[in-house]
Scaffold this active site. Structure first.
Site, PDB file in Angstrom:
ATOM      1  N   GLY A   1      -1.953 -17.589  -5.125  1.00 16.58           N
ATOM      2  CA  GLY A   1      -2.661 -17.337  -6.498  1.00 16.58           C
ATOM      3  C   GLY A   1      -1.859 -16.954  -7.676  1.00 16.58           C
ATOM      4  N   THR A   2      -0.869 -15.961  -7.406  1.00 15.65           N
ATOM      5  CA  THR A   2      -0.025 -15.615  -8.618  1.00 15.65           C
ATOM      6  C   THR A   2       0.981 -16.595  -9.050  1.00 15.65           C
ATOM      7  OG1 THR A   2       0.087 -13.394  -7.442  1.00 15.65           O
ATOM      8  CG2 THR A   2       1.876 -14.201  -8.968  1.00 15.65           C
TER       9      THR A   2
ATOM     10  N   GLN B   1       0.812  -1.319   0.055  1.00 14.86           N
ATOM     11  CA  GLN B   1       0.016   0.084  -0.054  1.00 14.86           C
ATOM     12  C   GLN B   1       0.894   1.208  -0.049  1.00 14.86           C
ATOM     13  OE1 GLN B   1      -3.203  -0.224   2.786  1.00 14.86           O
ATOM     14  NE2 GLN B   1      -2.923  -2.570   3.104  1.00 14.86           N
TER      15      GLN B   1
ATOM     16  N   LYS C   1       0.049  -9.774 -15.748  1.00 19.65           N
ATOM     17  CA  LYS C   1      -0.902 -10.206 -14.701  1.00 19.65           C
ATOM     18  C   LYS C   1      -2.191  -9.292 -14.228  1.00 19.65           C
ATOM     19  CE  LYS C   1      -0.113 -10.142  -9.788  1.00 19.65           C
ATOM     20  NZ  LYS C   1       0.582 -10.613  -8.882  1.00 19.65           N
TER      21      LYS C   1
HETATM   22  C1  R5P Z   1       2.323  -8.640  -6.299  1.00 19.38           C
HETATM   23  O1  R5P Z   1       2.518  -8.040  -7.203  1.00 19.38           O
HETATM   24  C2  R5P Z   1       3.384  -9.435  -5.578  1.00 19.38           C
HETATM   25  O2  R5P Z   1       4.705  -9.124  -6.369  1.00 19.38           O
HETATM   26  C3  R5P Z   1       3.223 -10.889  -5.601  1.00 19.38           C
HETATM   27  O3  R5P Z   1       3.044 -11.453  -6.844  1.00 19.38           O
HETATM   28  C4  R5P Z   1       1.855 -11.009  -4.949  1.00 19.38           C
HETATM   29  O4  R5P Z   1       1.718 -10.127  -3.807  1.00 19.38           O
HETATM   30  C5  R5P Z   1       1.541 -12.295  -4.325  1.00 19.38           C
HETATM   31  O5  R5P Z   1       0.617 -12.373  -3.602  1.00 19.38           O
HETATM   32  P1  R5P Z   1      -0.430 -13.758  -4.062  1.00 19.38           P
HETATM   33  O6  R5P Z   1       0.239 -15.004  -3.348  1.00 19.38           O
HETATM   34  O7  R5P Z   1      -1.605 -13.555  -2.992  1.00 19.38           O
HETATM   35  O8  R5P Z   1      -0.775 -14.097  -5.156  1.00 19.38           O
END
Ligand code: R5P
Length: 300
Positions: A227-228, A94, A192
């Protein structure tokens, strides 16, 4: 020098103290029935350079409050300087206004770190380099990338059928740096999209991928819901990738991340660091934890 540990990552604090060949300094943290914390420094710190180790992952707010109180206790007890080792800087996502009316939470955190008298902060792999500009006190921004490069050279196949992949465009700088450490290993970045309401991610395309690659090394700053990484792996499978190795500095591991990563058959190994403490119940067979203690010790 005296080292104090907050509650969030004592194993890392202990490793750091061992590297520096000193003992962790005693500290009392009393938790009242309503959850409030009372911190008391139990060592003599007059004119001492003091270090606090506290990762500000979940419970984020509690860990930050503890850190603020430890810093305040040290300053009131006469410490000459306070360095906060915050391997994972919570609220870093943030760092600016995404939608009208939002708070810039990271700025509030930085103002408070400065207000309680912390003189220097050491962090690992910030989400974006822009975050550095929020600090008015010296900030040492370290990276797990050298550990990743070393591990890839030792363990992961890294020939002409291997490609480094950033799961989002924001990670392109990180992936280029790692490629440089690995004899310019090829790299690609996935596009993404994240729905800001639901948090769901969608992979919409990629730059630099083609079907000659069979092994992908996905590199990210953090894994939260998983998720990413899961989305990127599914996307890479469609592009002909047969195996995936994952490297991420911060194992936030919220929700079902361990299960999601465990059950994904394309993912062979997941390497994270001990910047965030991973409790036993969140560890899984494919997980390997690399320590950042020596990188941190070299900067104290
Ligand atoms: C996002 O831009 C970060 O670089 C990470 O890819 C993200 O915070 C990973 O979060 P999650 O595991 O919830 O997808």
């Amino acid at each position: 020098m005296k080292i104090f540990s907050g509650s969030s990552n004592k194993p890392l604090a202990q490793k750091l103290a061992d590297k520096l060949q000193i003992s962790l300094s005693p500290l009392e943290i009393h938790i009242f029935a309503d959850g409030e914390r009372r911190v008391r420094i139990l060592d003599k710190v007059i004119d001492e350079d003091c270090v606090i180790v506290q990762s500000c992952s979940s419970p984020v707010d509690t860990n930050y409050m503890e850190l603020f109180f430890i810093a305040d206790g040290l300053k009131r007890s006469g410490a000459k300087s306070v360095t906060a080792v915050i391997p994972y800087l919570g609220y870093q996502r943030q760092d600016h206004i995404f939608r009208d009316g939002e708070a810039v939470s990271l700025e509030v955190i930085v103002k408070t770190l400065e207000a309680v008298g912390i003189n220097r902060v050491i962090v690992f792999d910030l989400h974006s380099v822009r975050i550095e500009q929020a600090f008015h006190i010296p900030l040492v921004h370290l990276s797990g990338l050298p550990l990743f490069a070393e591990t890839i050279k030792r363990i992961v196949p890294h020939g002409s059928a291997t490609i480094l992949v950033s799961p989002d465009m924001g990670g392109i700088r990180r992936i280029k740096l790692l490629s440089g450490m690995l004899n310019n290993l090829s790299y690609a970045a996935i596009e993404k999209n994240r729905d800001l309401e639901t948090g769901e991610v969608e992979m919409v395309g990629a730059q630099g991928l083609d079907n000659k690659y069979k092994t992908a090394i996905i590199v990210d700053d953090m894994i939260s819901s998983g998720g990413t990484i899961a989305g990127a792996s599914d996307f890479l499978k469609e592009k002909g990738i047969k195996e995936v190795f994952v490297f991420a500095t911060h194992a936030i591991f919220s929700d079902d991340a361990p299960q999601i990563l465990s059950k994904n058959e394309l993912i062979k190994k997941v390497y994270v660091t001990d910047a965030v403490y991973v409790p036993k119940e969140k560890q899984f067979e494919k997980l390997d934890i690399l320590s950042i203690a020596h990188l941190t010790a070299g900067n104290l």
